[in-house]
Write a protein that holds these residues in place. Sequence first.
Motif, short mmCIF file in Angstrom:
data_model
loop_
_atom_site.label_atom_id
_atom_site.label_comp_id
_atom_site.label_asym_id
_atom_site.label_seq_id
_atom_site.Cartn_x
_atom_site.Cartn_y
_atom_site.Cartn_z
N SER A 77 0.85 -1.20 0.00
CA SER A 77 0.00 0.00 0.00
C SER A 77 0.88 1.24 0.00
O SER A 77 2.06 1.19 0.34
N GLY A 106 -3.41 3.96 -2.10
CA GLY A 106 -3.23 3.14 -3.29
C GLY A 106 -2.83 1.75 -2.85
O GLY A 106 -1.98 1.60 -1.95
N LYS A 165 -1.09 -1.56 -4.15
CA LYS A 165 -0.24 -2.06 -5.23
C LYS A 165 -0.71 -3.46 -5.62
O LYS A 165 -0.96 -4.29 -4.75
N VAL A 207 -1.69 0.18 -9.55
CA VAL A 207 -2.17 0.73 -8.27
C VAL A 207 -3.68 0.91 -8.33
O VAL A 207 -4.20 1.62 -9.19
N ARG A 251 -6.84 2.49 -6.57
CA ARG A 251 -7.02 3.69 -5.74
C ARG A 251 -8.24 3.54 -4.84
O ARG A 251 -9.31 3.15 -5.28
#
Length: 148
Positions: A85, A93, A95, A122, A124
């Motif tokens: 993250s 975000g 990952k 990523v 969101r």
Amino acid sequence: MTPDILTVAKALGNGFPVGALLMSRQVAKRIKVNDMGTTFGGGPMACAAAEAVIEVLESESLLANVRQVSAYIRANCIVGPITGSQGAGFLLGLKTSRPAKEVHAALLEKNILTGTSADPDVLRLLPAYILNEGHVDQLCDALVKIPA
């Protein structure tokens, strides 16, 4: 580090267009009336909206909730296709090990709204301040079921 000037907007009006310019006392001493222009500067509706938002943030301890639930997300949602993250508060975000748009689509099928970002890996998150750990548990459960 403490900035001399900070601009804020978006959430300040909870959907109503409003922004604010916060500044140190040293900078404020140099600003004179009419030095700065603005569309909604000091308008009663914008001021009332901002005041109401601040009142709710404080009375419902929403920023404390953001800190707590954000930590919960970071501690529990590194599962399935999520490898890490980034970000702060609820501007997070996640990952991904596969294209974020695929993870986004899979979550949307489970009625979980996320977004993508400029980084294709990523996912969101930008949830409302009222998000709670139960919501995060639903996200974690859904992520576990998505292949990495």
